[in-house]
Enzyme design. Structure first.
Site, short mmCIF file in Angstrom:
data_model
loop_
_atom_site.label_atom_id
_atom_site.label_comp_id
_atom_site.label_asym_id
_atom_site.label_seq_id
_atom_site.Cartn_x
_atom_site.Cartn_y
_atom_site.Cartn_z
N ASP A 181 0.83 -1.22 0.00
CA ASP A 181 0.00 0.00 0.00
C ASP A 181 0.87 1.26 0.00
OD1 ASP A 181 -2.27 1.53 0.04
OD2 ASP A 181 -2.75 1.15 2.14
N GLY A 182 0.34 2.32 -0.61
CA GLY A 182 1.00 3.62 -0.52
C GLY A 182 1.60 4.15 -1.81
N ASN A 183 1.33 3.47 -2.93
CA ASN A 183 1.88 3.96 -4.21
C ASN A 183 1.37 5.37 -4.53
OD1 ASN A 183 2.96 1.42 -4.45
ND2 ASN A 183 1.58 0.72 -6.05
N GLY A 184 0.08 5.59 -4.26
CA GLY A 184 -0.54 6.88 -4.57
C GLY A 184 0.06 7.99 -3.72
N TRP A 241 2.95 7.96 -2.26
CA TRP A 241 4.36 8.13 -2.65
C TRP A 241 4.42 9.08 -3.87
CZ3 TRP A 241 7.49 7.51 -6.88
CH2 TRP A 241 8.88 7.48 -6.64
N SER A 283 -7.02 -5.77 -5.90
CA SER A 283 -8.15 -6.32 -5.14
C SER A 283 -9.43 -6.24 -5.97
CB SER A 283 -8.34 -5.56 -3.83
OG SER A 283 -8.90 -4.28 -4.10
N ASN A 296 -10.52 -2.84 -6.20
CA ASN A 296 -9.74 -1.92 -7.05
C ASN A 296 -10.39 -1.69 -8.42
OD1 ASN A 296 -6.44 -3.02 -5.88
ND2 ASN A 296 -7.73 -1.35 -5.15
N ARG A 303 -5.07 -2.25 8.63
CA ARG A 303 -6.25 -3.01 8.18
C ARG A 303 -5.81 -4.24 7.42
NH1 ARG A 303 -7.76 2.16 6.75
NH2 ARG A 303 -6.94 1.93 4.63
N GLU A 361 0.93 -13.62 12.00
CA GLU A 361 1.50 -12.48 12.72
C GLU A 361 1.41 -11.25 11.82
OE1 GLU A 361 2.56 -12.42 15.82
OE2 GLU A 361 2.17 -14.57 16.07
C1 FPP Z 1 -1.93 0.33 -3.31
O1 FPP Z 1 -1.45 1.65 -3.40
C2 FPP Z 1 -1.42 -0.48 -4.39
C3 FPP Z 1 -2.20 -1.01 -5.39
C4 FPP Z 1 -3.65 -0.80 -5.46
C5 FPP Z 1 -1.63 -1.82 -6.47
C6 FPP Z 1 -0.39 -2.58 -6.16
C7 FPP Z 1 0.39 -2.63 -7.40
C8 FPP Z 1 1.74 -2.58 -7.49
C9 FPP Z 1 2.63 -2.58 -6.32
C10 FPP Z 1 2.44 -2.48 -8.80
C11 FPP Z 1 2.13 -3.53 -9.79
C12 FPP Z 1 2.29 -4.91 -9.30
C13 FPP Z 1 2.85 -5.90 -10.03
C14 FPP Z 1 2.83 -7.29 -9.52
C15 FPP Z 1 3.47 -5.65 -11.33
P1 FPP Z 1 -2.53 2.81 -3.43
O2 FPP Z 1 -2.74 3.20 -4.86
O3 FPP Z 1 -3.77 2.38 -2.74
O4 FPP Z 1 -1.79 3.93 -2.64
P2 FPP Z 1 -2.49 5.08 -1.78
O5 FPP Z 1 -3.29 4.41 -0.70
O6 FPP Z 1 -1.32 5.84 -1.26
O7 FPP Z 1 -3.33 5.87 -2.75
#
Ligand code: FPP
Length: 255
Positions: free
Chosen positions: A18-21, A23, A63, A66, A192, A205
């Protein structure tokens, strides 16, 4: 470098990435570029887990919820997944990693489904580590699907009510044949489970870190494992019972 005990590793690690957005926001770039950076962290973590001898790694890549994100983001995540499977499969195969997928993969587009099929087929004999990608995955959906299948098997006389046990229920889940996760890592400071592996995480764990997924490094992984190794897993028993049982049988595994 964080010290970990290589003789006491979790055999199955599950990760909510979690946290790509956030970041991306911190770096004042678009969310999609955050996901791209997240895919790089995926490479690092797979490689590190493989190197130290983790046997099962399950990553929550997409998910079932998503699908409700803006269509451009869904499309970008799908393209990233397709690109990842195309570019990485040879390297994963070379590392002896077997790929498997959980979730309602029928909802993915045909080109990606074909890539999943090829990846599964190509790596089916590998046994160094199982990389399990959760795609279009939801824990409640998985449980409902299992219940429906049990009801239909019961109607066809294939399973008696008395045979509906915890062990048999496992066989109806997407994760049939896999051990339950020993350790769940969730990044980005959220506390969560978010509909991930609900049945399977009964005794897992939980480890939460504030690090955002694109920044998650090998050191962060080691910190999570070190924290896991400090814990006493009692599986509902008392400490004393556990000590006696460990002496008698060696380490207790997931039940
Ligand atoms: C949650 O961050 C991350 C996701 C919904 C997608 C996960 C995908 C990847 C890590 C990259 C692609 C994966 C592969 C296997 C190639 P978020 O968008 O919910 O972040 P935020 O809560 O900060 O907005």
């Amino acid at each position: 470098m964080i010290k970990i005990d290589l003789d006491n590793l979790p055999q199955h690690i599950a990760v909510i990435m979690d946290g790509n957005g956030r970041w991306a926001q911190q770096h004042t770039i678009g969310r999609i570029r955050g996901h791209r950076k997240g895919a790089q962290a995926v490479r690092t973590i797979i490689k590190s887990c493989r190197e130290i001898g983790i046997k099962h790694l399950t990553l929550f890549a997409f998910s079932v919820e998503n699908w409700e994100r803006p269509v451009e983001e869904v499309n970008a995540l799908m393209s990233l997944l397709e690109e990842y499977l195309t570019k990485e499969i040879n390297e994963l195969h070379k590392q002896g990693i077997k790929l498997s997928f959980i979730g309602d993969t029928k909802r993915l587009n045909p080109a990606i489904r074909e890539k999943l099929r090829l990846a599964r087929e190509m790596t089916s004999k590998n046994d160094k580590m199982i990389l399990n990608l959760a795609l279009s995955y939801g824990g409640r959906d998985e449980i409902i699907h299992a219940v429906k299948k049990i009801v239909s098997d019961h109607a066809e006389g294939k399973i008696a009510v008395s045979d509906i046990t915890k062990e048999n229920f496992n066989k109806y889940l997407n994760t049939a044949g896999m051990p339950d996760p020993d350790l769940l890592i969730r990044t980005s400071g959220e506390y969560r489970i978010s509909n991930f592996l609900l049945w399977q995480m009964a005794y897992t764990e939980l480890y939460f870190t504030k690090v955002l997924w694109p920044d998650f490094s090998k050191d962060d992984l080691f910190m999570a494992i070190a924290s896991y190794q400090k814990r006493e897993r009692r599986f509902g028993l008392t400490s004393e019972q556990l000590k006696e049982e460990n002496i008698r049988t060696g380490n207790r595994t997931n039940v």
